[in-house]
Design a protein around this motif. Structure first.
Motif, PDB file in Angstrom:
ATOM      1  N   LYS A   5      -1.501  -3.144 -14.078  1.00 29.44           N
ATOM      2  CA  LYS A   5      -0.505  -4.221 -14.236  1.00 29.44           C
ATOM      3  C   LYS A   5      -0.500  -4.778 -15.656  1.00 29.44           C
ATOM      4  CE  LYS A   5       0.498  -6.408  -9.814  1.00 29.44           C
ATOM      5  NZ  LYS A   5       0.411  -7.616  -9.024  1.00 29.44           N
ATOM      6  N   VAL A  35       2.915  -3.346  -7.889  1.00 31.20           N
ATOM      7  CA  VAL A  35       2.713  -1.911  -8.073  1.00 31.20           C
ATOM      8  C   VAL A  35       2.271  -1.325  -6.741  1.00 31.20           C
ATOM      9  CG1 VAL A  35       1.416  -0.144  -9.311  1.00 31.20           C
ATOM     10  CG2 VAL A  35       2.014  -2.287 -10.474  1.00 31.20           C
ATOM     11  N   ILE A  40       6.878   0.739  -9.391  1.00 28.55           N
ATOM     12  CA  ILE A  40       6.651  -0.546 -10.072  1.00 28.55           C
ATOM     13  C   ILE A  40       7.897  -1.382  -9.840  1.00 28.55           C
ATOM     14  CG2 ILE A  40       6.341  -1.669 -12.324  1.00 28.55           C
ATOM     15  CD1 ILE A  40       5.114   1.003 -13.292  1.00 28.55           C
TER      16      ILE A  40
END
Ligand code: ADP
Ligand code: MG
Length: 369
Positions: A5, A35, A40
């Motif tokens: 991330k 995620v 994503i």
């Protein structure tokens, strides 16, 4: 693939908000980053879902994330920021500026720039985020009054577009025709070229988020005023006049343009400048050199209010010439005069925003030239 991330956040920091030039994380425009395996997803906060920057930002975000994770599936959702009604005005090039206040006059030399600058400073002292845009092609005086004469704005590339950066003074971002155009070039500007320049000050200038952008207009009703009402939603007009009959008559004409049915920009109030003169040695005497009562009459005529009166004070003229505006000076009386005007203007602006819809950007087929 292991997706981090933090690496996504770092990548998204390279994307800038085209309106302010801030990266979209600093501008708090990214939410709900998730995620899941190779997917994503996140949400970007845009001024409105119809805003042209929505697609621009979406593509920029996908590009940024794919630069670190080329094989990831990137899902970008968009959400309207909500809150400010003006942000949703169709085609508004400055949705991050809550209020645009035009300081106008019928004639030149009545103190429009003096009022614009000191109003801005007084509002800022009350805690508002304020900017000043000087659109007076024929006599840009904001650079001198703010102590910024001779300066040139820097230019920055944001998402492939060259943007002007306002010049800050006393904590106020300013932009002026005087920074970029020589006065002898400015006066011959007409029609579409002039319109283009006025538009650039909104579309291609990196204004930060502001509560109020104060505009210093040229006197009268001309191409700048016409371009303006077709470019941005003006919250309201502050009309400046001196007490003479001639100034009053011209101010009324100027005000009536904004009040035309298809233009419909509210007049927030009138400022009567150079209202009287009080000699230092006779502090209780008021001499009405230019006559009396024009401000009140004008306000009544336009169904609006007198925001305040400013006397003739040598320090106001000196402060203007020296780049030390009276609102920041040490003369209590003049400072208070501008503070009262700012307070009254703010009250009228709040009433206006509660009672009325945001001003529409005027659509017209009229071409000037
Ligand atoms: N209340 C005032 N007392 C003294 N001088 C003033 C006052 N208001 C404006 N001036 C001076 O008068 C001149 C014209 O004012 P300005 O704000 O430039 O007018 P405008 O923008 O309407 O052309 C400037 O030199 C300014 O400093
Ligand atoms: Mg001026």
């Amino acid at each position: 693939m292991n997706i981090d991330k933090q690496a996504i956040i770092t990548a998204l920091r390279t994307v800038q908000d085209p309106n302010t030039g801030q990266d979209i994380l600093t501008a708090k425009m990214v939410e709900d980053l998730e995620v899941k395996g190779n997917d994503i997803s996140f949400t970007i906060i845009v001024p409105s879902v119809k805003s042209p920057i929505k697609n621009q930002l979406t593509f920029a975000c996908i590009g940024a994330v794919n630069s670190v994770y080329p094989d990831a599936e990137v899902h970008v959702h968009a959400k309207a920021a909500g809150g400010d009604k003006t942000a949703n005005t169709p085609n508004n090039p400055i949705p991050h500026i809550k209020n645009v206040i035009a300081v106008a006059s019928g004639k030149g030399g009545v103190g429009k720039s003096t009022v614009a600058v000191n109003l801005a400073l007084s509002l800022q002292k009350m805690g508002l985020a304020v900017g000043i845009l000087d659109l007076d092609l024929y006599g840009p005086s904001v650079p001198t009054m703010m102590g910024l004469a001779g300066q040139k704005p820097a230019i920055r590339d944001v998402q492939g577009k060259a943007k002007l950066i306002p010049i800050e003074q006393f904590g106020i971002p300013t932009m002026s025709v005087g920074y970029i155009i020589e006065p002898d070039q400015a006066v011959v500007l007409r029609g579409p070229r002039l319109g283009g320049i006025v538009k650039q000050f909104f579309q291609d200038c990196l204004w930060p988020k502001l509560d109020c952008l104060i505009l210093d207009l040229p006197p009268g009703t001309g191409d700048v005023q016409l371009t303006l009402i077709q470019t941005v939603p003006i919250t309201g007009v502050v009309m400046v006049t001196t007490p003479q009959q001639v100034a009053y008559a011209d101010a009324l004409k100027g005000m009536n343009m904004f009040r035309l049915e298809n233009i419909n920009v509210p007049i927030l109030g009138v400022v009567e400048n150079m209202a009287w003169f009080t000699p230092k040695e006779l502090p209780d005497n008021k001499y009405y050199i230019f006559g009396e009562g024009a401000g009140k009459r004008l306000a009544k005529e336009a169904n609006t209010v007198l925001l305040g009166q400013v006397p003739i004070v040598q320090g106001i003229r000196e402060g203007g010439d020296e780049g030390k505006p009276a609102a920041w000076g040490d003369d209590d009386l003049t400072r208070k005069a501008f503070e009262d005007i700012a307070k009254n203007m703010l009250r009228q602006m709040t009433i206006r925003n509660e009672m009325m819809q945001p001003t529409s950007i005027v659509k017209t087929s009229k071409d000037f030239g």
